[in-house]
Structures are given as structure tokens and as C-alpha cells.
Design a protein around this motif. Structure first.
Motif, PDB file in Angstrom:
ATOM      1  N   MET A 137      31.974  41.346  54.194  1.00 22.83           N
ATOM      2  CA  MET A 137      31.204  41.406  53.200  1.00 22.83           C
ATOM      3  C   MET A 137      31.792  40.750  51.768  1.00 22.83           C
ATOM      4  N   LEU A 138      30.781  39.918  51.131  1.00 20.86           N
ATOM      5  CA  LEU A 138      31.270  39.376  50.020  1.00 20.86           C
ATOM      6  C   LEU A 138      30.490  39.672  48.481  1.00 20.86           C
ATOM      7  N   ILE A 139      31.156  39.967  47.667  1.00 16.01           N
ATOM      8  CA  ILE A 139      30.803  40.243  46.145  1.00 16.01           C
ATOM      9  C   ILE A 139      30.936  39.095  45.256  1.00 16.01           C
ATOM     10  N   VAL A 140      29.741  38.686  44.758  1.00 17.44           N
ATOM     11  CA  VAL A 140      29.924  37.526  43.769  1.00 17.44           C
ATOM     12  C   VAL A 140      29.736  38.200  42.439  1.00 17.44           C
ATOM     13  N   ILE A 141      30.646  37.705  41.735  1.00 19.42           N
ATOM     14  CA  ILE A 141      30.575  38.097  40.251  1.00 19.42           C
ATOM     15  C   ILE A 141      30.405  36.636  39.333  1.00 19.42           C
ATOM     16  N   CYS A 142      29.238  36.460  38.768  1.00 17.60           N
ATOM     17  CA  CYS A 142      29.015  35.096  38.039  1.00 17.60           C
ATOM     18  C   CYS A 142      28.497  35.075  36.694  1.00 17.60           C
ATOM     19  N   GLY A 143      28.194  34.190  36.037  1.00 15.11           N
ATOM     20  CA  GLY A 143      27.596  34.201  34.712  1.00 15.11           C
ATOM     21  C   GLY A 143      28.025  33.025  33.824  1.00 15.11           C
ATOM     22  N   ALA A 144      27.546  32.999  32.666  1.00 15.23           N
ATOM     23  CA  ALA A 144      28.139  31.812  31.848  1.00 15.23           C
ATOM     24  C   ALA A 144      29.440  32.198  31.269  1.00 15.23           C
ATOM     25  N   THR A 145      30.115  31.011  30.873  1.00 13.18           N
ATOM     26  CA  THR A 145      31.245  31.151  30.413  1.00 13.18           C
ATOM     27  C   THR A 145      31.650  32.076  29.265  1.00 13.18           C
ATOM     28  N   ALA A 146      32.715  32.909  29.269  1.00 10.63           N
ATOM     29  CA  ALA A 146      33.002  33.744  28.262  1.00 10.63           C
ATOM     30  C   ALA A 146      32.144  35.018  28.597  1.00 10.63           C
ATOM     31  N   SER A 147      31.628  35.199  29.603  1.00  9.99           N
ATOM     32  CA  SER A 147      30.842  36.666  29.805  1.00  9.99           C
ATOM     33  C   SER A 147      31.776  37.664  30.355  1.00  9.99           C
ATOM     34  N   GLY A 148      32.972  37.583  30.632  1.00 11.85           N
ATOM     35  CA  GLY A 148      33.907  38.466  30.991  1.00 11.85           C
ATOM     36  C   GLY A 148      34.116  38.799  32.473  1.00 11.85           C
ATOM     37  N   LYS A 149      33.916  37.435  33.403  1.00 14.78           N
ATOM     38  CA  LYS A 149      33.756  37.703  34.620  1.00 14.78           C
ATOM     39  C   LYS A 149      35.167  37.893  35.017  1.00 14.78           C
ATOM     40  N   SER A 150      36.221  37.221  34.657  1.00  8.38           N
ATOM     41  CA  SER A 150      37.545  37.468  35.299  1.00  8.38           C
ATOM     42  C   SER A 150      38.117  38.923  35.025  1.00  8.38           C
ATOM     43  N   SER A 151      37.877  39.539  33.769  1.00  7.13           N
ATOM     44  CA  SER A 151      38.410  40.819  33.661  1.00  7.13           C
ATOM     45  C   SER A 151      37.703  41.910  34.474  1.00  7.13           C
ATOM     46  N   LEU A 152      36.303  41.709  34.610  1.00  7.79           N
ATOM     47  CA  LEU A 152      35.658  42.674  35.479  1.00  7.79           C
ATOM     48  C   LEU A 152      36.071  42.569  36.977  1.00  7.79           C
ATOM     49  N   ALA A 153      36.313  41.152  37.405  1.00  8.86           N
ATOM     50  CA  ALA A 153      36.882  40.942  38.825  1.00  8.86           C
ATOM     51  C   ALA A 153      38.121  41.561  38.960  1.00  8.86           C
ATOM     52  N   LEU A 154      39.040  41.471  38.092  1.00  7.05           N
ATOM     53  CA  LEU A 154      40.250  42.040  38.184  1.00  7.05           C
ATOM     54  C   LEU A 154      40.197  43.700  38.330  1.00  7.05           C
ATOM     55  N   GLU A 155      39.501  44.115  37.570  1.00  4.27           N
ATOM     56  CA  GLU A 155      39.174  45.715  37.762  1.00  4.27           C
ATOM     57  C   GLU A 155      38.592  46.051  39.162  1.00  4.27           C
ATOM     58  N   ILE A 156      37.478  45.282  39.562  1.00  6.44           N
ATOM     59  CA  ILE A 156      36.757  45.550  40.743  1.00  6.44           C
ATOM     60  C   ILE A 156      37.919  45.414  41.941  1.00  6.44           C
ATOM     61  N   ASP A 163      38.273  34.468  57.177  1.00  8.17           N
ATOM     62  CA  ASP A 163      39.531  34.929  57.840  1.00  8.17           C
ATOM     63  C   ASP A 163      39.986  36.282  57.465  1.00  8.17           C
ATOM     64  N   ARG A 164      39.190  36.849  56.379  1.00 10.83           N
ATOM     65  CA  ARG A 164      39.354  38.053  55.871  1.00 10.83           C
ATOM     66  C   ARG A 164      38.265  38.920  55.711  1.00 10.83           C
ATOM     67  N   LEU A 165      37.231  38.735  56.647  1.00  4.78           N
ATOM     68  CA  LEU A 165      35.918  39.549  56.507  1.00  4.78           C
ATOM     69  C   LEU A 165      36.139  40.983  56.983  1.00  4.78           C
ATOM     70  N   ASP A 166      37.348  41.205  57.223  1.00  4.93           N
ATOM     71  CA  ASP A 166      37.460  42.812  57.378  1.00  4.93           C
ATOM     72  C   ASP A 166      37.392  43.728  56.373  1.00  4.93           C
ATOM     73  N   ARG A 167      37.371  43.404  55.032  1.00 10.07           N
ATOM     74  CA  ARG A 167      37.147  43.931  53.898  1.00 10.07           C
ATOM     75  C   ARG A 167      36.432  43.192  52.803  1.00 10.07           C
ATOM     76  N   PRO A 168      35.810  43.925  51.876  1.00 14.21           N
ATOM     77  CA  PRO A 168      34.954  43.066  50.800  1.00 14.21           C
ATOM     78  C   PRO A 168      35.952  42.421  49.919  1.00 14.21           C
ATOM     79  N   LEU A 169      35.339  41.130  49.834  1.00 18.57           N
ATOM     80  CA  LEU A 169      36.027  39.947  49.105  1.00 18.57           C
ATOM     81  C   LEU A 169      35.467  39.627  47.700  1.00 18.57           C
ATOM     82  N   LEU A 170      35.872  39.231  46.843  1.00 19.05           N
ATOM     83  CA  LEU A 170      35.264  38.672  45.630  1.00 19.05           C
ATOM     84  C   LEU A 170      35.236  37.198  45.491  1.00 19.05           C
ATOM     85  N   LEU A 171      34.042  36.814  45.068  1.00 22.81           N
ATOM     86  CA  LEU A 171      33.969  35.192  44.734  1.00 22.81           C
ATOM     87  C   LEU A 171      33.454  35.409  43.228  1.00 22.81           C
ATOM     88  N   VAL A 172      34.242  34.764  42.492  1.00 18.75           N
ATOM     89  CA  VAL A 172      34.021  35.017  41.219  1.00 18.75           C
ATOM     90  C   VAL A 172      34.110  33.551  40.194  1.00 18.75           C
TER      91      VAL A 172
END
Length: 294
Positions: A1-20, A84-93
Motif C-alpha cells: 500500500m502506498l500513501i502519497v502526500i502531495c501539494g504545492a511548495t510550503a504546504s506542510g507536506k514534510s512535517s505531516l509526512a514525518l508525523e504519519i 521491496d517493502r510492500l509488506d507495510r504502508p509506504l509514504l511517497l511525499v
């Protein structure tokens, strides 16, 4: 399973991704076309060393500034990491639309690396003539590429003259067979503009000027990456062409323009679930959506 976190620059993607990622005990795969380069840190808003220690990050610092990583290479590497890691959810950010599409849509990308000499020869004939040639060898591609779009025109000709096969016959999509949840972060334009201004000033406080000065000294001011957003404006300041306040103002303006183009790109994707990044309960709202999906 792949979870994508996207958006425009400075939208807070990195901080949210770190939390999730910490909640999921997962990894973060970057989809940012500049964070792949070593030493380009502050101006690309690259996750700090501390953040990278908290959660394993991939596709960051994988390329020297003097090298070129093609979209096809990024796709191939990232697909390998995911499979190689589909045994757990992954984040693409990230905010690089083509990087994200190459994975989520499984874009078919011609495996043709840049051909500098060929591009130089094609550029010399002028854009009008180049597009005319493209109309002859690949009319389907020519219809989709604007007559003033030099980059895509040259790329299409480059692929044709290298492989002998029109680029239009080598493109398409082959979506992956694993589930994908796409999360998008956005807010109203005034709020976005303020976030961009705040982050630009933070970059200056973090030492962006010294970073650009160091990179200019190490690689030369003509390094293409030093003409990209944030770096090009500070380079102008270091060259004495503008003062620092002008460089900051230009960076903010250019970043806002870039964010507008990113929004336009992402709004075409109807698979994205949008969240207001100005809400204090954003992490919980996104977490709830992820739990529903899982």
C-alpha cells in the motif's frame, strides 16, 4: 500500500509526512526533483539530519550536483524501493508532479538519456523549424506539444533520433497493482502566500546565502542547479546585481508563481483527497482517512 502526500511548495507536506510515518512505523520516499541532489539543502527545504534520523528517508542526496538523474531512472529506483517493502504502508511525499505520476500512474517513459550534442544541434535550427521537423516524424506528439515549448519539442526529437521510434508510441500508462491513497494539502491563496514568505525568510535565517556562496565556489556559478528557485535569486545578490531584500522579494514572488503552477497540475488529478493545511487538526483528519483506507 502506498500513501502519497502531495501539494504545492510550503504546504506542510514534510512535517505531516514525518508525523504519519512515525505513527505507521514506515519510511518516507521523496518525490522532489531537487532534494535528490547532495549539498542543496536549505534552498530545497530538505528534511534535516535530525528528521532523517527519526524516519528513514529515501531518494534524498542520491545524485551529485554535476550529474543528471532522468525521470526514468527516478521511476526505476523508486519502484524498486516500493516493491521491496510492500509488506507495510509506504509514504511517497513531494511536489514534483512528474515524479509522483511516474509512480502512481506507472508512466511509460522512453529510456533515453539526455543527448547534449544532439540537443545542441537541434537547438541551433530554431524552435519553429524544430517543431516543424517533429510534425513530420511524430505528428501525434507535435499536436500535443505547443509550438513554443522548446524543452518538450527537443525531447521528442531526441527520443526519435536516438531510437528511431516516435515518442508518442513509447508513452502511456501502466498503473501499479497495489492500492494507493493520495492525500493533497492546500489552503486559500493568501494563506499560501504567507506560508511561502515565512519559509523564505526562515531559509535566509538558516544560512541560505552562505549555502549558495559555498556552492558557487565549489561548482562554479554556471552550475544549472544554481539557477533554480531560491538559488538563482541569491546568486544575483552575491554577484552584486541586486540587494538582499530584492533577492528575498524575488524569491517569494517566483515561489508563489511556482506554487500556482503546482496547484494547476495537481487539480487535474481527481484521485487526490484534499485537506486544508491551515486546520490545527490536520494530522488527525489525515490519520483518520488513512485508517479508513487501511
Amino acid at each position: 500500500m502506498l500513501i502519497v502526500i502531495c501539494g504545492a511548495t510550503a504546504s506542510g507536506k514534510s512535517s505531516l509526512a514525518l508525523e504519519i510515518a512515525r505513527r505507521l512505523d514506515s519510511i518516507i520516499i521523496s518525490a522532489d526533483s531537487r532534494q535528490i541532489y547532495c549539498e542543496f539543502d536549505i534552498g530545497t527545504a530538505k528534511p534535516s539530519s535530525k528528521e532523517q534520523q527519526l524516519v528513514d528517508h529515501y531518494q534524498i542526496d542520491i545524485c551529485e550536483p554535476t550529474e543528471t538523474l532522468t525521470l526514468a531512472e527516478y521511476q526505476q529506483q523508486t519502484q524498486a524501493i516500493i516493491e521491496d517493502r510492500l509488506d507495510r504502508p509506504l509514504l511517497l511525499v513531494g511536489g514534483t508532479g512528474l515524479y509522483l505520476d511516474s509512480i502512481t500512474k506507472g508512466l511509460k517513459i522512453p529510456r533515453v538519456s539526455p543527448q547534449p550534442e544532439l540537443r545542441s544541434q537541434l537547438s541551433a535550427i530554431g524552435q519553429i523549424q524544430a517543431h516543424s521537423w517533429l510534425s513530420q516524424v511524430d505528428p501525434k506528439a507535435a499536436q500535443k506539444i505547443h509550438i513554443n515549448d522548446q524543452f518538450r519539442t527537443l525531447r521528442a526529437l531526441e527520443v526519435f533520433y536516438t531510437t528511431g521510434i516516435p515518442i508518442s508510441e513509447q508513452q502511456g500508462e501502466n498503473p501499479p497493482n497495489y492500492p494507493i491513497l493520495q492525500i493533497g494539502l492546500d489552503c486559500d491563496v493568501p494563506a499560501s502566500d504567507q506560508r511561502i514568505a515565512t519559509r523564505t525568510h526562515q531559509m535566509i535565517e538558516m544560512g541560505l546565502v552562505n549555502e549558495v556562496k559555498y556552492l558557487c565556489q565549489k561548482y562554479g556559478a554556471d552550475l544549472p542547479l544554481l539557477n533554480t528557485l531560491g538559488y538563482g535569486e541569491i546568486k544575483q545578490y552575491l554577484a552584486g546585481e541586486i540587494d538582499l531584500n530584492e533577492a528575498i522579494a524575488l524569491t517569494i514572488t517566483h515561489t508563489r508563481q511556482f506554487a500556482k503552477r503546482q496547484r494547476t497540475w495537481f487539480q487535474k488529478n481527481k484521485q487526490i483527497n484534499w485537506f486544508d493545511n491551515s486546520r490545527e487538526d490536520l494530522p488527525e483528519r489525515v490519520w483518520h482517512k488513512i485508517q479508513e483506507f487501511i
